[in-house]
Scaffold this motif. Structure first.
Motif, mmCIF file in Angstrom:
data_model
loop_
_atom_site.group_PDB
_atom_site.id
_atom_site.type_symbol
_atom_site.label_atom_id
_atom_site.label_comp_id
_atom_site.label_asym_id
_atom_site.label_seq_id
_atom_site.Cartn_x
_atom_site.Cartn_y
_atom_site.Cartn_z
ATOM 1 N N ARG A 154 31.702 45.748 49.458
ATOM 2 C CA ARG A 154 32.543 45.623 48.257
ATOM 3 C C ARG A 154 31.724 45.418 46.986
ATOM 4 O O ARG A 154 32.285 45.187 45.922
ATOM 5 C CB ARG A 154 33.526 44.475 48.448
ATOM 6 C CG ARG A 154 34.479 44.772 49.595
ATOM 7 C CD ARG A 154 35.438 43.684 49.840
ATOM 8 N NE ARG A 154 36.200 43.951 51.055
ATOM 9 C CZ ARG A 154 37.059 43.128 51.570
ATOM 10 N NH1 ARG A 154 37.291 41.964 51.001
ATOM 11 N NH2 ARG A 154 37.699 43.435 52.675
ATOM 12 N N ASP B 194 38.226 37.022 49.070
ATOM 13 C CA ASP B 194 39.654 36.914 48.735
ATOM 14 C C ASP B 194 39.894 37.163 47.255
ATOM 15 O O ASP B 194 40.856 37.821 46.876
ATOM 16 C CB ASP B 194 40.209 35.544 49.124
ATOM 17 C CG ASP B 194 40.348 35.365 50.634
ATOM 18 O OD1 ASP B 194 40.280 36.379 51.366
ATOM 19 O OD2 ASP B 194 40.504 34.215 51.062
ATOM 20 N N ASP C 99 39.834 40.857 46.420
ATOM 21 C CA ASP C 99 40.889 41.716 46.975
ATOM 22 C C ASP C 99 41.975 41.948 45.927
ATOM 23 O O ASP C 99 42.454 40.997 45.312
ATOM 24 C CB ASP C 99 41.535 41.061 48.203
ATOM 25 C CG ASP C 99 40.745 41.327 49.473
ATOM 26 O OD1 ASP C 99 39.940 42.271 49.484
ATOM 27 O OD2 ASP C 99 40.927 40.583 50.437
#
Length: 70
Positions: free
Chosen positions: A22, A65, A68
């Protein structure tokens, strides 16, 4: 300690791969102690390592988190 350590190494690798995938950067996970005498000392270096590892895992998951899309 052996099985727990293997699971921890696996989770470190899994989260590091997700972070890299990511494009997220984070400090590396804590390194394993090399100075344990094996006598079960109060305040063993492994206790500190596992505490630091738990904190790193928590921070890595929070980083993932937060990245996201909601």
């Amino acid at each position: 300690m052996g099985e727990d350590l293997l699971k921890l190494r696996t989770e470190f690798a899994r989260l590091q791969a997700l972070l890299a995938e990511r494009g997220l950067t984070m400090r590396p996970p804590p390194t394993e102690p090399t100075t344990c005498c094996g006598r079960g000392c109060n305040g063993c270096v492994w206790e500190g390592f596992y505490a630091a590892a738990a904190y790193w895992l928590e921070q890595a998951r929070e980083c993932l988190d937060a990245a996201d899309p909601a």
